[in-house]
Design an enzyme around this catalytic site. Structure first.
Site, mmCIF file in Angstrom:
data_model
loop_
_atom_site.group_PDB
_atom_site.id
_atom_site.type_symbol
_atom_site.label_atom_id
_atom_site.label_comp_id
_atom_site.label_asym_id
_atom_site.label_seq_id
_atom_site.Cartn_x
_atom_site.Cartn_y
_atom_site.Cartn_z
ATOM 1 N N GLU A 137 0.828 -1.212 0.000
ATOM 2 C CA GLU A 137 0.000 0.000 0.000
ATOM 3 C C GLU A 137 0.860 1.258 0.000
ATOM 4 O OE1 GLU A 137 -2.501 -1.557 -1.016
ATOM 5 O OE2 GLU A 137 -4.007 -0.570 0.236
ATOM 6 N N THR A 155 -5.046 5.924 -6.267
ATOM 7 C CA THR A 155 -4.991 6.219 -4.834
ATOM 8 C C THR A 155 -4.065 7.396 -4.587
ATOM 9 O OG1 THR A 155 -5.362 3.898 -4.349
ATOM 10 C CG2 THR A 155 -4.434 5.206 -2.572
#
Ligand code: HSE
Length: 309
Positions: free
Chosen positions: A128, A182
């Site tokens: 992430e 993102t």
């Protein structure tokens, strides 16, 4: 077992007000990854997905996650990874997280389970970090590995709390065919927020956790309100406010952006309402000439799991 095939589910991060600290697990949609461990050194990745993924190993999200696990394991291994991606990248339902989660889960099983599932969350977070512009967060990898609703009470040290899910917690998710990375969705966020805004947000986060603990889906719905992040991100989703009005009008209790978007999710206390909400979402995007995938399910209590046991 030196070759393991694992499914890791899609997830809805943030759950409205819980930016970077809350996430829940969807049913029936997720990524599948096979990992083979051999003597030697190095990571190789085969993409069997039918969607484009970064070709060099260093740019793939699973690589930092797998490297973090191997570093903690302390022994060199050759790791062959095959990715069968089922969740579209950039969808907002934890696509990269499901891949990282599946990869570390499979590698852990192949090595004889040296690490707990909670420790795997730490490794998967490294993936992430790669896609979000440097901030490791676990609100997708946590629920993808553990299932159910997950709260990250703290990151330093990592403190993971698994919360109960009310039986009538029904979720409708629409993934419109729009690309929102993102990284981009994080770059638009303010670095600081006014105290009055923070007060509203922490009231809602507390309400969300209380609603889950009390199994009061109506309190959860009242609390699923994001005054910090949504105002900056809703511009990426066509006619977001109008869509929310439409889904609330057919009985949804709340609607928010799923993770970094562009997916949106709505909470309902009844599956029939959740299905109707899904139709309203599809019609909304179709009227705007945007195709969308709709998922309607209860929150799943099952996280990553082996497929070839
Ligand atoms: N909490 C993250 C965000 C989820 O909203 O940016 C997406 O990775």
């Amino acid at each position: 077992m030196n070759k393991v095939r694992v499914f890791a589910p899609a997830t809805v991060a943030n759950m409205g007000c819980g930016f970077d600290v809350m996430g829940m697990t969807l049913d029936g949609v997720g990524d599948v990854i096979s990992v083979e461990v051999l003597d030697g050194e190095g990571i190789s990745i085969i993409n069997n997905s039918g969607v484009e993924l970064p070709e060099d190993v260093d740019s793939n999200v699973v690589t930092p996650a797998v490297r973090a696990l191997l570093a903690a394991y302390g022994e060199c291994k050759k790791v062959l990874i095959t990715i069968e991606k089922k969740i579209a990248p950039g969808s907002g339902i934890g696509s990269s997280a499901a891949s990282s989660a599946a990869a570390v889960y499979a590698l852990n099983v192949a090595l004889g389970r040296p690490f707990s599932d909670e420790r795997l969350v730490e490794f998967a977070m490294e993936g992430e970090k790669l896609i979000s512009g440097g901030t490791p967060h676990a609100d997708n990898v946590g629920p993808s590995l553990l299932g159910g609703v997950v709260l990250l009470r703290s990151y330093e040290p990592l403190d993971i709390v698994r919360l109960p899910v009310p039986d009538n917690f029904c979720c409708s998710v629409a993934h419109p065919e729009i690309m929102v990375s993102t990284r981009m969705a994080r770059e638009v966020l303010p670095k600081e927020i006014p105290l009055r805004t923070a007060v509203k947000q922490w009231g809602n986060v507390a309400g969300l956790v209380a609603g889950l603990s009390l199994k009061d889906v109506y309190l959860v719905g009242r609390a699923m309100c994001d005054v910090v992040v949504e105002p900056y991100r809703k511009r990426f989703i066509p006619q977001f406010d109008e869509l929310r009005e439409k889904v609330l009008a057919v009985g949804a209790l709340a609607m928010n952006i799923s993770g970094a978007g562009p997916s949106v999710f709505a909470l309902s206390a009844d599956m029939k309402v959740a299905e109707r909400v899904g139709e309203v979402m599809r019609e909304h995007f179709a009227q705007l000439d945007v195709k969308s995938d709709i998922y309607v399910s209860k929150v799943s209590n099952q996280g990553a799991r082996v497929l070839n046991d």
